[in-house]
Design an enzyme around this catalytic site. Structure first.
Site, PDB file in Angstrom:
ATOM      1  N   ALA A  71     -11.506 -63.124 -25.344  1.00  0.00           N
ATOM      2  CA  ALA A  71     -11.102 -62.709 -23.969  1.00  0.00           C
ATOM      3  C   ALA A  71     -11.871 -63.118 -22.817  1.00  0.00           C
ATOM      4  CB  ALA A  71     -11.353 -61.011 -24.208  1.00  0.00           C
ATOM      5  N   GLY A 114     -11.155 -62.551 -29.210  1.00  0.00           N
ATOM      6  CA  GLY A 114      -9.645 -62.529 -28.956  1.00  0.00           C
ATOM      7  C   GLY A 114      -8.667 -63.643 -29.280  1.00  0.00           C
ATOM      8  N   GLU A 117      -8.279 -63.065 -33.175  1.00  0.00           N
ATOM      9  CA  GLU A 117      -7.497 -62.200 -33.169  1.00  0.00           C
ATOM     10  C   GLU A 117      -5.922 -62.438 -32.760  1.00  0.00           C
ATOM     11  OE1 GLU A 117      -8.898 -58.327 -31.801  1.00  0.00           O
ATOM     12  OE2 GLU A 117     -11.081 -59.128 -31.740  1.00  0.00           O
ATOM     13  N   GLU A 137     -18.326 -61.191 -30.751  1.00  0.00           N
ATOM     14  CA  GLU A 137     -18.500 -59.973 -29.961  1.00  0.00           C
ATOM     15  C   GLU A 137     -19.939 -59.475 -30.071  1.00  0.00           C
ATOM     16  OE1 GLU A 137     -14.054 -60.338 -30.482  1.00  0.00           O
ATOM     17  OE2 GLU A 137     -15.781 -60.721 -31.706  1.00  0.00           O
TER      18      GLU A 137
END
Length: 173
Positions: A71, A114, A117, A137
C-alpha cells in the site's frame, strides 16, 4: 485504446484471439505502490474485462522489479483510525476476489504487504525466479489489513504465515 483511460495501469487484450485481459500496474517510480487511485482504476478495469464477452481470463502483473511493493504508505501515514474508518478506506480493494473470470497474478520482484495480498486474491499465482513475497507491516507497527492474515494462512500454512507476519521476513518463489 483501453490503456488511455488509466493513469496507473496499462490495460489491453492479448492472446491469439484477444481473449486475455492484461492489466499491468504502472507506477514504476513508487514500485507500483497501491494508492487509492490505482485501486479505483483496478476495480474499473476488472469490471470492464468482466463485462467483455471476448475475455475469458485476466492477468494482473507489475514490473520486473515489483509486482506491487504494498500500500502507498505516504498516502496513509497521516490518516487516523477514525479517518480511515469513516472514509471507508480499503473499500473496493477486494474487487479481485469477486470477479467471476479466472484471474492470474504474474509476479516478479516484490509482492509485499498489499501487493502480496493482491496476488493472493487472484485465483492463480505464477511467480518468477525473482519474486519475493512478504507481509512487512509489523516493521511499521501494524498488521496486514486487507485479509492478508487469513489468505496467507490458507496459502502457506499457519506456521509459515505466523513467521512471515510476526517477523516481516520474505519468502521467494
Amino acid at each position: 485504446r483501453a490503456g488511455a483511460a488509466y493513469q496507473y495501469l496499462a490495460v489491453q487484450k492479448t492472446g491469439a484471439r484477444q481473449s486475455v485481459g492484461l492489466i499491468q500496474l504502472n507506477r514504476p517510480q513508487a514500485l507500483n505502490a497501491l494508492c487509492e487511485g490505482l485501486m479505483e482504476e483496478l476495480g474499473r478495469a476488472l469490471q470492464t474485462l468482466q463485462n467483455d464477452p471476448q475475455v475469458g481470463a485476466i492477468v494482473i502483473t507489475g514490473s520486473e522489479k515489483a509486482f506491487a511493493a504494498g500500500a502507498d504508505i505516504k498516502e496513509m501515514q497521516n490518516k487516523t483510525f477514525q479517518e480511515c474508518y469513516s472514509s471507508s478506506f480499503l473499500v473496493g480493494w477486494d474487487k479481485v476476489s469477486i470477479i467471476r473470470k479466472p484471474i492470474i497474478a504474474a509476479v516478479n520482484g516484490y509482492a509485499l504487504g498489499g501487493g502480496c495480498e493482491l496476488a493472493m486474491m487472484c485465483d492463480i499465482i505464477y511467480a518468477g525466479e525473482k519474486a519475493q513475497f512478504g507481509q512487512p507491516e509489523i516493521l511499521l507497527g501494524t498488521i496486514p489489513g486487507a485479509g492478508g492474515t487469513q489468505r496467507l494462512t490458507r496459502a502457506v500454512g499457519k506456521s509459515l504465515a505466523m513467521e512471515m507476519i510476526l517477523t516481516g521476513d520474505r519468502i521467494s518463489a
